[in-house]
Write a protein that holds these residues in place. Structure first.
Motif, mmCIF file in Angstrom:
data_model
loop_
_atom_site.group_PDB
_atom_site.id
_atom_site.type_symbol
_atom_site.label_atom_id
_atom_site.label_comp_id
_atom_site.label_asym_id
_atom_site.label_seq_id
_atom_site.Cartn_x
_atom_site.Cartn_y
_atom_site.Cartn_z
ATOM 1 N N GLN A 9 27.625 35.524 -4.285
ATOM 2 C CA GLN A 9 27.357 35.401 -5.716
ATOM 3 C C GLN A 9 28.459 36.119 -6.482
ATOM 4 N N HIS A 10 29.329 35.343 -7.089
ATOM 5 C CA HIS A 10 30.406 35.891 -7.903
ATOM 6 C C HIS A 10 30.282 35.255 -9.278
ATOM 7 N N GLY A 11 29.533 35.861 -10.112
ATOM 8 C CA GLY A 11 29.333 35.290 -11.430
ATOM 9 C C GLY A 11 29.194 36.357 -12.489
ATOM 10 N N LEU A 12 29.075 35.892 -13.684
ATOM 11 C CA LEU A 12 28.928 36.818 -14.802
ATOM 12 C C LEU A 12 27.629 37.605 -14.736
ATOM 13 N N THR A 13 26.577 36.986 -14.236
ATOM 14 C CA THR A 13 25.301 37.697 -14.155
ATOM 15 C C THR A 13 25.432 38.920 -13.265
ATOM 16 N N ARG A 14 26.097 38.761 -12.144
ATOM 17 C CA ARG A 14 26.288 39.892 -11.233
ATOM 18 C C ARG A 14 27.143 40.974 -11.906
ATOM 19 N N TRP A 15 28.192 40.577 -12.574
ATOM 20 C CA TRP A 15 29.070 41.532 -13.239
ATOM 21 C C TRP A 15 28.318 42.273 -14.343
ATOM 22 N N PHE A 16 27.565 41.533 -15.170
ATOM 23 C CA PHE A 16 26.796 42.156 -16.245
ATOM 24 C C PHE A 16 25.727 43.095 -15.697
ATOM 25 N N THR A 17 25.092 42.715 -14.600
ATOM 26 C CA THR A 17 24.075 43.565 -13.985
ATOM 27 C C THR A 17 24.684 44.880 -13.515
ATOM 28 N N SER A 22 25.274 50.672 -14.484
ATOM 29 C CA SER A 22 26.178 51.808 -14.645
ATOM 30 C C SER A 22 25.959 52.495 -15.994
ATOM 31 N N LEU A 23 25.843 51.716 -17.051
ATOM 32 C CA LEU A 23 25.631 52.285 -18.383
ATOM 33 C C LEU A 23 24.257 52.935 -18.505
ATOM 34 N N LEU A 42 21.051 49.157 -25.098
ATOM 35 C CA LEU A 42 20.811 48.906 -23.676
ATOM 36 C C LEU A 42 19.442 48.279 -23.430
ATOM 37 N N VAL A 43 18.456 48.642 -24.225
ATOM 38 C CA VAL A 43 17.137 48.004 -24.097
ATOM 39 C C VAL A 43 17.263 46.505 -24.388
ATOM 40 N N THR A 44 17.955 46.171 -25.456
ATOM 41 C CA THR A 44 18.148 44.759 -25.816
ATOM 42 C C THR A 44 18.900 44.016 -24.715
ATOM 43 N N ALA A 45 19.970 44.628 -24.206
ATOM 44 C CA ALA A 45 20.750 43.989 -23.140
ATOM 45 C C ALA A 45 19.913 43.822 -21.875
ATOM 46 N N GLY A 46 19.123 44.826 -21.544
ATOM 47 C CA GLY A 46 18.269 44.742 -20.359
ATOM 48 C C GLY A 46 17.223 43.656 -20.475
ATOM 49 N N THR A 51 15.684 38.079 -18.310
ATOM 50 C CA THR A 51 15.246 36.702 -18.528
ATOM 51 C C THR A 51 16.047 35.711 -17.679
ATOM 52 N N ALA A 52 17.110 36.174 -17.022
ATOM 53 C CA ALA A 52 17.916 35.302 -16.166
ATOM 54 C C ALA A 52 17.087 34.867 -14.961
ATOM 55 N N SER A 53 17.466 33.772 -14.364
ATOM 56 C CA SER A 53 16.752 33.318 -13.175
ATOM 57 C C SER A 53 17.063 34.263 -12.024
ATOM 58 N N ASN A 54 16.027 34.704 -11.331
ATOM 59 C CA ASN A 54 16.140 35.601 -10.187
ATOM 60 C C ASN A 54 16.885 36.900 -10.535
ATOM 61 N N PRO A 55 16.359 37.702 -11.479
ATOM 62 C CA PRO A 55 17.050 38.935 -11.870
ATOM 63 C C PRO A 55 17.016 39.977 -10.752
#
Length: 73
Positions: A9-17, A22-23, A42-46, A51-55
């Motif tokens: 899995q090399h995608g933006l979801t993994r990078w954002f997670t 870290s933050l 951070l609450v909003t981002a979390g 809501t992503a599929s398979n968080p």
């Protein structure tokens, strides 16, 4: 150019997670910014990431931590 092996899995979801976790583990310094804004952002981002599929299951704990920190400041 090298390719990415299938099944990884090399995608933006993994990078954002990774960035979010870290933050969420960091401790912002009050003299360098607004801690209340930091934690509420951070609450909003979390909430968006969960809501992503398979968080990632670690997001739930980090989001709870951010909610707690936001109410303390």
């Amino acid at each position: 150019m090298g390719g990415i092996r299938p099944g990884h899995q090399h995608g933006l979801t993994r990078w954002f997670t990774t960035a979010y976790l870290s933050l969420a583990a960091a401790r912002p310094l009050p003299r360098t910014g607004d801690p209340t804004l930091y934690w509420t952002t951070l609450v909003t981002a979390g909430e968006l990431l969960t809501t992503a599929s398979n968080p990632d299951p670690r997001l739930a704990y980090a989001l709870t931590h951010c909610h707690t920190q936001a109410t303390r400041t």
